[in-house]
Scaffold this motif. Sequence first.
Motif, PDB file in Angstrom:
ATOM      1  N   LEU A   1       0.840  -1.198   0.000  1.00 19.44           N
ATOM      2  CA  LEU A   1       0.000   0.000   0.000  1.00 19.44           C
ATOM      3  C   LEU A   1       0.874   1.245   0.000  1.00 19.44           C
ATOM      4  N   SER A   2       0.404   2.262  -0.724  1.00 15.57           N
ATOM      5  CA  SER A   2       1.136   3.523  -0.798  1.00 15.57           C
ATOM      6  C   SER A   2       0.158   4.690  -0.683  1.00 15.57           C
ATOM      7  N   ALA A   3       0.401   5.579   0.282  1.00 20.13           N
ATOM      8  CA  ALA A   3      -0.428   6.770   0.481  1.00 20.13           C
ATOM      9  C   ALA A   3       0.425   8.006   0.204  1.00 20.13           C
ATOM     10  N   ILE A   4      -0.086   8.887  -0.661  1.00 22.83           N
ATOM     11  CA  ILE A   4       0.665  10.066  -1.093  1.00 22.83           C
ATOM     12  C   ILE A   4      -0.191  11.313  -0.899  1.00 22.83           C
ATOM     13  N   PRO A   5       0.379  12.400  -0.382  1.00 17.17           N
ATOM     14  CA  PRO A   5      -0.387  13.651  -0.240  1.00 17.17           C
ATOM     15  C   PRO A   5      -0.776  14.207  -1.608  1.00 17.17           C
ATOM     16  N   VAL A   6      -1.974  14.746  -1.709  1.00 13.84           N
ATOM     17  CA  VAL A   6      -2.408  15.387  -2.953  1.00 13.84           C
ATOM     18  C   VAL A   6      -1.578  16.643  -3.200  1.00 13.84           C
ATOM     19  N   ASP A   7      -1.278  17.367  -2.138  1.00  9.01           N
ATOM     20  CA  ASP A   7      -0.461  18.575  -2.235  1.00  9.01           C
ATOM     21  C   ASP A   7       0.982  18.179  -2.545  1.00  9.01           C
ATOM     22  N   ALA A   8       1.465  18.547  -3.719  1.00  8.36           N
ATOM     23  CA  ALA A   8       2.806  18.145  -4.161  1.00  8.36           C
ATOM     24  C   ALA A   8       3.907  18.683  -3.252  1.00  8.36           C
ATOM     25  N   SER A   9       3.654  19.795  -2.554  1.00  9.03           N
ATOM     26  CA  SER A   9       4.672  20.369  -1.671  1.00  9.03           C
ATOM     27  C   SER A   9       4.905  19.497  -0.437  1.00  9.03           C
ATOM     28  N   ARG A  10       3.997  18.546  -0.185  1.00  9.75           N
ATOM     29  CA  ARG A  10       4.135  17.659   0.979  1.00  9.75           C
ATOM     30  C   ARG A  10       4.436  16.224   0.560  1.00  9.75           C
ATOM     31  N   LYS A  11       4.913  16.031  -0.671  1.00  6.55           N
ATOM     32  CA  LYS A  11       5.096  14.682  -1.199  1.00  6.55           C
ATOM     33  C   LYS A  11       6.083  13.842  -0.381  1.00  6.55           C
ATOM     34  N   LYS A  12       6.989  14.498   0.348  1.00  3.38           N
ATOM     35  CA  LYS A  12       7.942  13.743   1.169  1.00  3.38           C
ATOM     36  C   LYS A  12       7.263  13.068   2.364  1.00  3.38           C
ATOM     37  N   PHE A  13       6.078  13.586   2.738  1.00  3.76           N
ATOM     38  CA  PHE A  13       5.379  13.023   3.897  1.00  3.76           C
ATOM     39  C   PHE A  13       4.425  11.900   3.443  1.00  3.76           C
ATOM     40  N   ASN A  14       4.958  10.984   2.653  1.00  2.57           N
ATOM     41  CA  ASN A  14       4.155   9.861   2.185  1.00  2.57           C
ATOM     42  C   ASN A  14       4.220   8.694   3.169  1.00  2.57           C
ATOM     43  N   ILE A  15       3.482   7.626   2.880  1.00  2.00           N
ATOM     44  CA  ILE A  15       3.473   6.444   3.733  1.00  2.00           C
ATOM     45  C   ILE A  15       3.451   5.216   2.830  1.00  2.00           C
ATOM     46  N   VAL A  16       4.255   4.224   3.148  1.00  2.00           N
ATOM     47  CA  VAL A  16       4.236   2.953   2.426  1.00  2.00           C
ATOM     48  C   VAL A  16       4.111   1.825   3.448  1.00  2.00           C
ATOM     49  N   ALA A  17       3.418   0.778   3.048  1.00  2.75           N
ATOM     50  CA  ALA A  17       3.214  -0.362   3.954  1.00  2.75           C
ATOM     51  C   ALA A  17       3.048  -1.628   3.130  1.00  2.75           C
ATOM     52  N   CYS A  18       3.283  -2.759   3.761  1.00  2.00           N
ATOM     53  CA  CYS A  18       3.095  -4.038   3.078  1.00  2.00           C
ATOM     54  C   CYS A  18       2.555  -5.064   4.059  1.00  2.00           C
ATOM     55  N   LEU A  19       1.984  -6.120   3.495  1.00  4.14           N
ATOM     56  CA  LEU A  19       1.369  -7.170   4.307  1.00  4.14           C
ATOM     57  C   LEU A  19       1.395  -8.473   3.520  1.00  4.14           C
TER      58      LEU A  19
END
Length: 234
Positions: free
Chosen positions: A189-207
């Motif tokens: 799973l990958s969650a990305i901010p819509v606001d491109a200026s906050r793209k570094k504050f993403n989240i990745v996870a796996c299961l």
Amino acid sequence: MNSTQNLYVKTLSLAGKKRKGAHGSFVQLKHCGNQSSSRTSISSSLKKLQTKTFRQGRAFIYPDSDIYSGLNGFTLTEVLAVVAIIGVLSAIALPNYINQSHRARQSEAAASLTQLQNAIVAFADENGVYPTSWKDLNEVAAIMTPSGATTQNNFGKLTLASSGCESTNQNNCYTVETIHSPQDSLYTLSAIPVDASRKKFNIVACLDLISGSSDFIKGSHAGAADIATLSCRG
């Protein structure tokens, strides 16, 4: 209070004369005390008598100019120094505030991602098959978007509902997508901010549903999280 102060205060009440000012009735006072009296003591007495109520309203008591001749306003240098200090503090505090705001939204999205992982496990346990869409997960747990529960029939990009995220303004939203191959137990799973200026504050996870292993990484101002660094399958 010493004798000089007693004389001064008593004289104030006797020597006061009303005069009309620009803002109403004022009292004009004469300093009749000993010139060698302590200005600090006189100032203290004046503060206690700063305002006095008359029949026509509230009047202010103003001392003679010689009592406060040593008191001045702020100099230009002092004002500029204060402005400079405020500017420096703002330059330090504002970035910290923005960073904390980004982290708060990231934490909310991270909590949603954890719920999605739990929903994947719950669906597989209840149905004996692997989920293949957000619609499948919505059967065991409500998968909410800004416009309501999702009916999306795949694991493509989905906008997560969160505080400050609106269907008409998604700048504060996160989008999530799941990478999954048919008949494979691994979900990424990958969650990305819509606001491109906050793209570094993403989240990745796996299961991995077979081994039960999972991993979870959040990006920061130092850099975005990378799916390649996840370890759910050796």
